[in-house]
Write a protein that holds these residues in place. Structure first.
Motif, mmCIF file in Angstrom:
data_model
loop_
_atom_site.group_PDB
_atom_site.id
_atom_site.type_symbol
_atom_site.label_atom_id
_atom_site.label_comp_id
_atom_site.label_asym_id
_atom_site.label_seq_id
_atom_site.Cartn_x
_atom_site.Cartn_y
_atom_site.Cartn_z
ATOM 1 N N ALA A 157 0.837 -1.189 0.000
ATOM 2 C CA ALA A 157 0.000 0.000 0.000
ATOM 3 C C ALA A 157 0.870 1.237 0.000
ATOM 4 O O ALA A 157 2.033 1.203 0.370
ATOM 5 C CB ALA A 157 -0.909 -0.005 1.230
ATOM 6 N N VAL B 72 -8.175 -0.321 1.850
ATOM 7 C CA VAL B 72 -9.497 -0.427 1.255
ATOM 8 C C VAL B 72 -10.534 -0.541 2.358
ATOM 9 O O VAL B 72 -10.386 -1.297 3.307
ATOM 10 C CB VAL B 72 -9.565 -1.660 0.336
ATOM 11 C CG1 VAL B 72 -10.975 -1.882 -0.154
ATOM 12 C CG2 VAL B 72 -8.641 -1.467 -0.849
ATOM 13 N N VAL C 48 -7.483 -8.396 -1.017
ATOM 14 C CA VAL C 48 -6.785 -7.303 -1.693
ATOM 15 C C VAL C 48 -5.287 -7.527 -1.525
ATOM 16 O O VAL C 48 -4.810 -7.772 -0.419
ATOM 17 C CB VAL C 48 -7.188 -5.932 -1.107
ATOM 18 C CG1 VAL C 48 -6.327 -4.832 -1.707
ATOM 19 C CG2 VAL C 48 -8.655 -5.657 -1.379
ATOM 20 N N VAL D 265 -2.605 -1.763 -2.983
ATOM 21 C CA VAL D 265 -3.382 -0.533 -3.101
ATOM 22 C C VAL D 265 -2.430 0.641 -3.266
ATOM 23 O O VAL D 265 -1.338 0.656 -2.695
ATOM 24 C CB VAL D 265 -4.314 -0.329 -1.877
ATOM 25 C CG1 VAL D 265 -3.515 -0.203 -0.589
ATOM 26 C CG2 VAL D 265 -5.218 0.884 -2.062
ATOM 27 N N CYS E 260 -2.498 5.100 -3.772
ATOM 28 C CA CYS E 260 -3.276 6.337 -3.780
ATOM 29 C C CYS E 260 -2.454 7.455 -4.405
ATOM 30 O O CYS E 260 -1.405 7.830 -3.885
ATOM 31 C CB CYS E 260 -3.665 6.735 -2.357
ATOM 32 S SG CYS E 260 -4.692 5.492 -1.517
ATOM 33 N N CYS F 200 -7.761 6.493 -5.079
ATOM 34 C CA CYS F 200 -6.947 5.307 -4.876
ATOM 35 C C CYS F 200 -7.416 4.191 -5.815
ATOM 36 O O CYS F 200 -8.537 4.211 -6.305
ATOM 37 C CB CYS F 200 -7.055 4.805 -3.435
ATOM 38 S SG CYS F 200 -6.677 6.035 -2.160
ATOM 39 N N THR F 201 -6.563 3.241 -6.017
ATOM 40 C CA THR F 201 -6.917 2.044 -6.763
ATOM 41 C C THR F 201 -6.374 0.843 -6.004
ATOM 42 O O THR F 201 -5.278 0.893 -5.440
ATOM 43 C CB THR F 201 -6.349 2.090 -8.192
ATOM 44 O OG1 THR F 201 -6.942 3.191 -8.896
ATOM 45 C CG2 THR F 201 -6.657 0.812 -8.942
ATOM 46 N N ALA F 202 -7.175 -0.215 -5.986
ATOM 47 C CA ALA F 202 -6.780 -1.434 -5.295
ATOM 48 C C ALA F 202 -6.956 -2.622 -6.232
ATOM 49 O O ALA F 202 -7.727 -2.578 -7.190
ATOM 50 C CB ALA F 202 -7.607 -1.629 -4.032
ATOM 51 N N SER G 211 -11.550 1.066 -8.011
ATOM 52 C CA SER G 211 -11.001 2.413 -7.818
ATOM 53 C C SER G 211 -11.882 3.264 -6.919
ATOM 54 O O SER G 211 -13.111 3.122 -6.890
ATOM 55 C CB SER G 211 -10.832 3.121 -9.175
ATOM 56 O OG SER G 211 -9.822 2.509 -9.940
ATOM 57 N N TRP H 97 -15.662 4.576 -3.273
ATOM 58 C CA TRP H 97 -15.197 3.387 -3.961
ATOM 59 C C TRP H 97 -16.217 2.939 -5.000
ATOM 60 O O TRP H 97 -17.422 2.902 -4.730
ATOM 61 C CB TRP H 97 -14.948 2.242 -2.975
ATOM 62 C CG TRP H 97 -13.693 2.432 -2.179
ATOM 63 C CD1 TRP H 97 -13.596 2.925 -0.919
ATOM 64 C CD2 TRP H 97 -12.355 2.166 -2.613
ATOM 65 N NE1 TRP H 97 -12.273 2.988 -0.529
ATOM 66 C CE2 TRP H 97 -11.497 2.523 -1.545
ATOM 67 C CE3 TRP H 97 -11.809 1.660 -3.782
ATOM 68 C CZ2 TRP H 97 -10.114 2.383 -1.622
ATOM 69 C CZ3 TRP H 97 -10.422 1.514 -3.869
ATOM 70 C CH2 TRP H 97 -9.598 1.875 -2.800
#
Length: 254
Positions: free
Chosen positions: A2, A24, A54, A57, A59, A65-67, A84, A90
């Motif tokens: 992350a 997330v 997950v 991640v 940001c 952010c995207t995970a 995303s 989200w």
């Protein structure tokens, strides 16, 4: 894995841990107070087999952010997903575009994800083909839309032993990334590779320069990759020497 685009705040008087991260299901708010965790939207529909998680991640800015991670479908196959967050909300998790075509062996995972700016990210990992061989893949998001997954260029020629994966990716700016991972050569030895994306196009993967001389024990791989600017990165990993000892290496891209 992350990352936070800006400082990850903690409550007043508390010591900040070096690895404090935005996760997330949580949101950063004034004063560093964590929100309430929740199931990633859309994974309930995807995860019919009941094994979702997950894996990474990133940001690019506050609230953007995207995970990425994996889930098990109704056939018991492991599939990869992306989701995303835009301006703090989200969206719905989706199967990574193109993995259904590649992942005929039913074991796709994303190991690393990095965003150069909001809505512009690259993710990478591995999938299993129809012959049961593990191959490396990469996929990019441009302007909030994910493209189609592709086998990492050049890995087909390297990965004659059939066990490749991307383990780390870093994008210092939109559509400019570097990644590293492992592959198995024709002798059954694990080797380390690196590959770069320039202006949205992935180049050809190559064995990490110098590892052939170091990796006499035949077990090399790359872990984290970090880039401060396009074409300026560092990667680290490990190899096995002729005595069978596991050793650490670093390599720079300039």
């Amino acid at each position: 894995m992350a990352s936070c685009a800006t400082a990850c705040l903690v409550p007043a008087g508390a010591a900040a841990a070096p690895s404090t991260r935005l996760a997330v299901g949580a949101r950063a708010v004034s004063g560093g107070t964590w929100g309430t965790a929740r199931e990633v939207p859309g994974t309930a529909a995807l995860n019919a087999g009941g094994q979702a998680q997950v894996g990474s991640v990133s940001c690019a800015s506050a609230g953007n952010c995207t995970a990425a991670g994996s889930y098990t479908d109704s056939s018991g196959h492991t599939q990869a997903f992306v989701v995303s967050q835009v301006r703090g909300t989200w969206g719905t998790a989706d199967e990574v575009p193109g993995t259904a075509t590649l992942n005929t062996g039913g074991n796709a995972v994303i190991n690393s994800l990095s965003c150069g700016s909001a809505g512009n990210c690259s993710a990478a990992g591995s999938y299993t083909d129809s012959s049961g061989r593990t191959q490396a893949f990469a996929v990019s998001q441009v302007g909030g839309t994910w493209g189609t997954t592709e086998e990492v260029p050049g890995t087909a020629a390297l990965n004659t032993g059939g066990n490749a994966a991307v383990s780390g990716v870093s994008c210092p700016s939109a559509s400019n990334c570097s990644a590293g991972g492992t592959y198995q050569d024709r002798s059954g030895h694990q080797q380390a590779f690196v590959v770069s994306q320039v202006n949205g196009k992935w180049g050809t993967a190559e064995e990490v320069p110098g590892t052939a001389a170091l990796n006499t024990g035949g077990n090399a791989g790359i872990g984290p990759v970090s880039c401060t600017a396009a074409g300026n990165c560092s990667a680290s990993g490990s190899y096995t020497d002729r005595s069978g000892h596991l050793q650490a290496f670093i390599v720079n891209q300039t």
